[in-house]
Design a protein around this motif. Structure first.
Motif, PDB file in Angstrom:
ATOM      1  N   GLU A  87      -5.763 -26.291   4.713  1.00  0.00           N
ATOM      2  CA  GLU A  87      -6.469 -27.274   3.685  1.00  0.00           C
ATOM      3  C   GLU A  87      -8.147 -26.839   4.167  1.00  0.00           C
ATOM      4  O   GLU A  87      -8.881 -26.835   3.198  1.00  0.00           O
ATOM      5  CB  GLU A  87      -5.921 -28.470   3.899  1.00  0.00           C
ATOM      6  CG  GLU A  87      -6.884 -29.311   3.152  1.00  0.00           C
ATOM      7  CD  GLU A  87      -6.420 -31.029   3.344  1.00  0.00           C
ATOM      8  OE1 GLU A  87      -7.280 -31.748   3.555  1.00  0.00           O
ATOM      9  OE2 GLU A  87      -5.024 -31.009   3.337  1.00  0.00           O
ATOM     10  N   GLU A  90      -9.407 -23.498   3.645  1.00  0.00           N
ATOM     11  CA  GLU A  90      -9.462 -23.166   2.151  1.00  0.00           C
ATOM     12  C   GLU A  90     -10.599 -23.742   1.371  1.00  0.00           C
ATOM     13  O   GLU A  90     -11.531 -23.186   0.636  1.00  0.00           O
ATOM     14  CB  GLU A  90      -8.266 -23.444   1.296  1.00  0.00           C
ATOM     15  CG  GLU A  90      -7.126 -22.499   1.532  1.00  0.00           C
ATOM     16  CD  GLU A  90      -7.053 -21.317   0.631  1.00  0.00           C
ATOM     17  OE1 GLU A  90      -7.301 -21.594  -0.517  1.00  0.00           O
ATOM     18  OE2 GLU A  90      -7.038 -20.208   1.194  1.00  0.00           O
ATOM     19  N   PRO A  94     -13.023 -20.425   0.337  1.00  0.00           N
ATOM     20  CA  PRO A  94     -12.075 -20.291  -0.698  1.00  0.00           C
ATOM     21  C   PRO A  94     -11.911 -18.913  -1.011  1.00  0.00           C
ATOM     22  O   PRO A  94     -12.814 -17.941  -0.733  1.00  0.00           O
ATOM     23  CB  PRO A  94     -12.958 -21.174  -1.935  1.00  0.00           C
ATOM     24  CG  PRO A  94     -14.303 -20.946  -1.428  1.00  0.00           C
ATOM     25  CD  PRO A  94     -14.345 -21.349  -0.041  1.00  0.00           C
TER      26      PRO A  94
END
Length: 105
Positions: A87, A90, A94
């Motif tokens: 998480e 990311e 991204p």
């Protein structure tokens, strides 16, 4: 093939294994106590170093991700679980989306 061994209470090999188990357990407890004592100050130094970096540095995503990961570790009593790592990574790194202007062949 699994092998099962039985030792008598006076077996020297069993005694050595027990000593090694106890020494390993003691080492882990000592390392954990040391880390718990050192971590808060090291975490604070990390936050100060990250705050001192200019905001437009190319390393900013790495600084932000590391700072957030260390904070996540500080917020838990165990380990930061894999889904939390994913998480955070990311969020700071991204996936690149396809470029709609790239029409390639």
């Amino acid at each position: 093939m699994p092998i099962q061994m039985w030792h008598t209470p006076d077996c020297p090999q069993w005694t050595i294994m027990q000593i090694n188990f106890e020494a390993g357990s003691r080492r882990i407890k000592e390392q954990d106590a040391w880390a718990k004592g050192v971590f808060p100050a090291a975490h604070e130094r990390l936050k100060q170093a990250a705050a001192a970096m200019p905001p437009d540095t190319p390393a900013q995503p790495f600084i932000d991700a590391l700072t957030e990961l260390v904070q996540a570790q500080a917020d838990t009593t165990g380990f930061v679980v894999l889904h939390k790592w994913a998480e955070i990574l990311e969020r700071h790194f991204p996936p690149r989306l396809p470029d709609p202007d790239d029409v390639g062949e």
